[in-house]
Structures are given as C-alpha cells and as structure tokens.
Design a protein around this motif. Structure first.
Motif, PDB file in Angstrom:
ATOM      1  N   ARG A 143      16.280  28.100   7.084  1.00 26.78           N
ATOM      2  CA  ARG A 143      15.158  28.286   8.012  1.00 26.78           C
ATOM      3  C   ARG A 143      13.947  27.461   7.589  1.00 26.78           C
ATOM      4  O   ARG A 143      13.248  26.914   8.436  1.00 26.78           O
ATOM      5  N   ILE A 181      13.602  24.113   9.212  1.00 26.66           N
ATOM      6  CA  ILE A 181      13.115  24.177  10.591  1.00 26.66           C
ATOM      7  C   ILE A 181      11.595  24.361  10.588  1.00 26.66           C
ATOM      8  O   ILE A 181      10.875  23.691  11.320  1.00 26.66           O
ATOM      9  N   VAL A 217       9.272  31.406  14.602  1.00 33.86           N
ATOM     10  CA  VAL A 217      10.615  31.165  14.062  1.00 33.86           C
ATOM     11  C   VAL A 217      10.772  31.899  12.730  1.00 33.86           C
ATOM     12  O   VAL A 217      11.813  32.497  12.457  1.00 33.86           O
ATOM     13  N   VAL A 244      20.254  29.752   9.310  1.00 36.05           N
ATOM     14  CA  VAL A 244      20.319  29.683  10.765  1.00 36.05           C
ATOM     15  C   VAL A 244      21.640  29.043  11.176  1.00 36.05           C
ATOM     16  O   VAL A 244      21.951  27.922  10.763  1.00 36.05           O
ATOM     17  N   THR A 252      23.719  27.067  13.531  1.00 34.57           N
ATOM     18  CA  THR A 252      23.343  26.082  14.545  1.00 34.57           C
ATOM     19  C   THR A 252      24.110  26.255  15.849  1.00 34.57           C
ATOM     20  O   THR A 252      23.630  25.834  16.897  1.00 34.57           O
ATOM     21  N   ASN A 263      22.509  29.534  17.523  1.00 36.62           N
ATOM     22  CA  ASN A 263      21.108  29.297  17.889  1.00 36.62           C
ATOM     23  C   ASN A 263      20.894  27.918  18.493  1.00 36.62           C
ATOM     24  O   ASN A 263      19.781  27.394  18.463  1.00 36.62           O
ATOM     25  N   SER A 264      21.922  27.328  19.068  1.00 34.72           N
ATOM     26  CA  SER A 264      21.818  25.972  19.613  1.00 34.72           C
ATOM     27  C   SER A 264      20.778  25.890  20.737  1.00 34.72           C
ATOM     28  O   SER A 264      20.061  24.899  20.844  1.00 34.72           O
ATOM     29  N   LEU A 300      17.295  25.862  19.141  1.00 30.44           N
ATOM     30  CA  LEU A 300      17.039  24.579  18.493  1.00 30.44           C
ATOM     31  C   LEU A 300      16.777  23.493  19.532  1.00 30.44           C
ATOM     32  O   LEU A 300      15.904  22.645  19.344  1.00 30.44           O
ATOM     33  N   SER A 301      17.500  23.543  20.627  1.00 34.74           N
ATOM     34  CA  SER A 301      17.293  22.581  21.702  1.00 34.74           C
ATOM     35  C   SER A 301      15.906  22.763  22.322  1.00 34.74           C
ATOM     36  O   SER A 301      15.194  21.785  22.573  1.00 34.74           O
ATOM     37  N   LEU A 304      14.862  20.198  18.321  1.00 33.22           N
ATOM     38  CA  LEU A 304      15.362  19.927  16.981  1.00 33.22           C
ATOM     39  C   LEU A 304      16.851  19.623  17.051  1.00 33.22           C
ATOM     40  O   LEU A 304      17.612  20.353  17.672  1.00 33.22           O
ATOM     41  N   ASP A 305      17.246  18.550  16.402  1.00 33.99           N
ATOM     42  CA  ASP A 305      18.645  18.162  16.332  1.00 33.99           C
ATOM     43  C   ASP A 305      19.196  18.643  14.993  1.00 33.99           C
ATOM     44  O   ASP A 305      18.733  18.176  13.939  1.00 33.99           O
ATOM     45  N   PRO A 306      20.165  19.557  14.995  1.00 35.46           N
ATOM     46  CA  PRO A 306      20.716  20.056  13.729  1.00 35.46           C
ATOM     47  C   PRO A 306      21.221  18.945  12.822  1.00 35.46           C
ATOM     48  O   PRO A 306      21.177  19.078  11.600  1.00 35.46           O
TER      49      PRO A 306
END
Length: 57
Positions: free
Chosen positions: A5, A8, A24, A32, A34, A37-38, A41-42, A46-48
């Motif tokens: 986390r 992020i 967050v 987290v 990915t 929680n995609s 993140l989107s 944020l791109d994992p």
C-alpha cells in the motif's frame, strides 16, 4: 499480484493527491491485490505494472 500500500500512497502523494492518499491509507490493506482492486487502481490512474519492479522498503 500484490503490491504494498505504501507504494500507492507514495505515488499519489508525489502527484499532490494527498486527500486520495489519506483515503487509500484508511481503506486498503497493507498488501493490495491488484486483481481485486483493479477498478480502484484504474480510477486512481495507477498502473500496477509500474510497481512491479520496485523493491519493498
């Protein structure tokens, strides 16, 4: 894949998105997922993949 986390939070704070980072920090676990929680993140833009090669603190 899971990411810490704090990675992020760091990314959001570097962008000046301190309120989002605070949210967050309260809402997500230390690690987290990915996939799970995609959507979040989107939404945070944020791109994992950008966290994949970063070593843990």
């Amino acid at each position: 894949m899971e990411i810490d986390r704090h990675k992020i939070l760091d990314a959001l704070r570097r962008r000046g998105q301190h309120h989002r980072a605070d949210w967050v920090e309260k809402e997500l676990p230390e690690r987290v997922d990915t996939v799970r929680n995609s959507g979040l993140l989107s939404m945070l833009n944020l791109d994992p993949a950008e966290f994949a090669d970063q070593p843990n603190r």
